[in-house]
Design an enzyme around this catalytic site. Structure first.
Site, short mmCIF file in Angstrom:
data_model
loop_
_atom_site.label_atom_id
_atom_site.label_comp_id
_atom_site.label_asym_id
_atom_site.label_seq_id
_atom_site.Cartn_x
_atom_site.Cartn_y
_atom_site.Cartn_z
N ASP A 90 0.96 -1.28 -0.15
CA ASP A 90 -0.04 -0.05 -0.06
C ASP A 90 0.79 1.27 -0.11
O ASP A 90 2.16 1.24 0.43
CB ASP A 90 -0.85 -0.09 1.21
CG ASP A 90 -1.90 -0.90 0.86
OD1 ASP A 90 -2.39 -1.56 0.09
OD2 ASP A 90 -2.43 -1.60 2.24
N TYR B 60 6.26 -8.72 8.50
CA TYR B 60 6.14 -7.37 8.64
C TYR B 60 6.34 -6.79 10.10
O TYR B 60 6.17 -7.73 11.17
CB TYR B 60 4.48 -7.17 8.36
CG TYR B 60 4.16 -7.49 6.96
CD1 TYR B 60 4.21 -6.56 5.86
CD2 TYR B 60 3.70 -8.69 6.58
CE1 TYR B 60 4.00 -6.89 4.51
CE2 TYR B 60 3.22 -9.12 4.85
CZ TYR B 60 3.47 -8.00 4.23
OH TYR B 60 3.05 -8.07 3.00
N ASP C 69 -6.64 1.59 8.03
CA ASP C 69 -5.52 2.07 8.16
C ASP C 69 -5.75 3.67 8.45
O ASP C 69 -6.67 4.13 8.51
CB ASP C 69 -4.42 1.90 7.13
CG ASP C 69 -4.89 2.38 5.75
OD1 ASP C 69 -5.67 3.21 5.47
OD2 ASP C 69 -4.71 1.61 4.66
N ARG D 91 -3.89 -4.86 7.66
CA ARG D 91 -4.77 -4.20 8.16
C ARG D 91 -6.02 -4.75 8.66
O ARG D 91 -6.43 -4.41 9.77
CB ARG D 91 -5.20 -3.31 6.71
CG ARG D 91 -4.37 -2.28 6.30
CD ARG D 91 -5.00 -1.31 5.15
NE ARG D 91 -5.15 -2.26 4.08
CZ ARG D 91 -6.03 -2.28 2.97
NH1 ARG D 91 -6.94 -1.20 3.27
NH2 ARG D 91 -5.96 -2.98 2.10
#
Length: 286
Positions: free
Chosen positions: A38, A65, A79, A172
């Site tokens: 993103d 991540y 988000d 997310r």
């Protein structure tokens, strides 16, 4: 030009922007990436250049991540880029978070965000969202192999997690669903991809350090270093046959139905499958 690049995508640009920049620098059209990040996210973005784009399906696709979650509020996009829609003053303890995380480890059913590029009836979910239309979203099975707390600021309700997961996992959604599990709310405020298959953040190169075609050539990684498969070195006669896409009988025993990388003098020539005693070419590259 043929190989992989381990690029660090900064915040504020899309994965497509990175590909476009590299196309301008190299004048090579055949460039692709192995997994979208993103725009607000940053981190490892493996890039395939030239015929290496044909190898994307053979790359390991597990991801890792570091994600920071703001508890106490949720947004339309799950988000920080979305509109805040729910708020809670509830304080959550570290022990409560650790207990809630158990439900997110292993194989789980995850509902993707409505603001995502997943297609339903040929149309992307975020298009339905922008039009204000409701659409049924099917849950997807994903695997969270590792999920641990790195830091928790209880005063400001900021939680940072390390997540190792399968392809297609939405961090997310973890942020949003964890907030729900804690009977409060949550949304993702920072995301860094630290690993994508065999590409790691410590070895990633920022775009600002890639200014010329020569820079790219120096940074190119041989596919043989990032493809985790057995190799078979071709002799001269075999090389001629494989270069024409002809199946060969290997000079040593190889596992049946396995993917084999065919090489010549440390160059990747083809990807083949061992079938009924023959190495049958799937993709000829050299």
């Amino acid at each position: 030009m043929f190989g992989f690049l381990n690029v660090y995508k900064p915040k504020g640009i899309t994965s497509h922007d990175v590909v476009s920049a590299l196309r301008r620098i190299t004048k090579v059209k055949q460039i692709g990436h192995t997994g979208t990040l993103d725009p607000f996210a940053e981190g490892v973005l493996p890039i395939c250049i030239g015929k290496a784009t044909r190898l994307i399906e053979y790359l390991d696709d597990d991801k890792a991540y570091t994600g920071t979650i703001q508890l106490g509020s949720s947004t339309t996009t799950y988000d920080l880029e979305g509109e805040e829609v729910n708020f809670s003053d509830k304080k959550v303890t570290l022990d409560e978070i650790e207990a809630a995380l158990d439900k997110f480890r292993g194989e789980i059913e995850q509902l993707p965000p409505i603001y995502s590029a997943i297609k339903v009836n040929g149309k992307k979910l975020y298009d339905y969202a922008r039009e204000g239309k409701e659409v049924k979203i099917e849950p997807r099975r994903v695997n969270i192999s590792k999920l641990e707390i790195l830091e928790y600021d209880e005063t400001n309700r900021r939680l940072t997690l390390h997540i190792e997961c399968s392809k297609g996992t939405y961090i997310r959604s973890i942020a949003h669903d964890l907030g729900t599990e804690l009977t409060t709310f949550g949304h993702l405020v920072k995301l860094v991809r630290v690993k994508a298959g065999m590409f790691e953040v410590n070895n990633a190169v920022s775009l600002e350090h890639i200014q010329t075609k020569e820079d790219v050539e120096k940074l190119l990684i041989s596919p043989l270093k990032k493809l985790n498969y057995m190799t078979y070195e071709l002799n001269k006669n075999e090389l001629v046959k494989v270069s024409n896409g002809t199946a060969i009988m290997p000079s040593k025993e190889l596992p049946e139905n396995s993917l084999i990388l065919l090489t010549s003098q440390e160059r990747l020539i083809a990807a083949a499958k061992m079938t009924k005693g023959l190495l049958k070419c799937l993709k000829v590259l050299g």
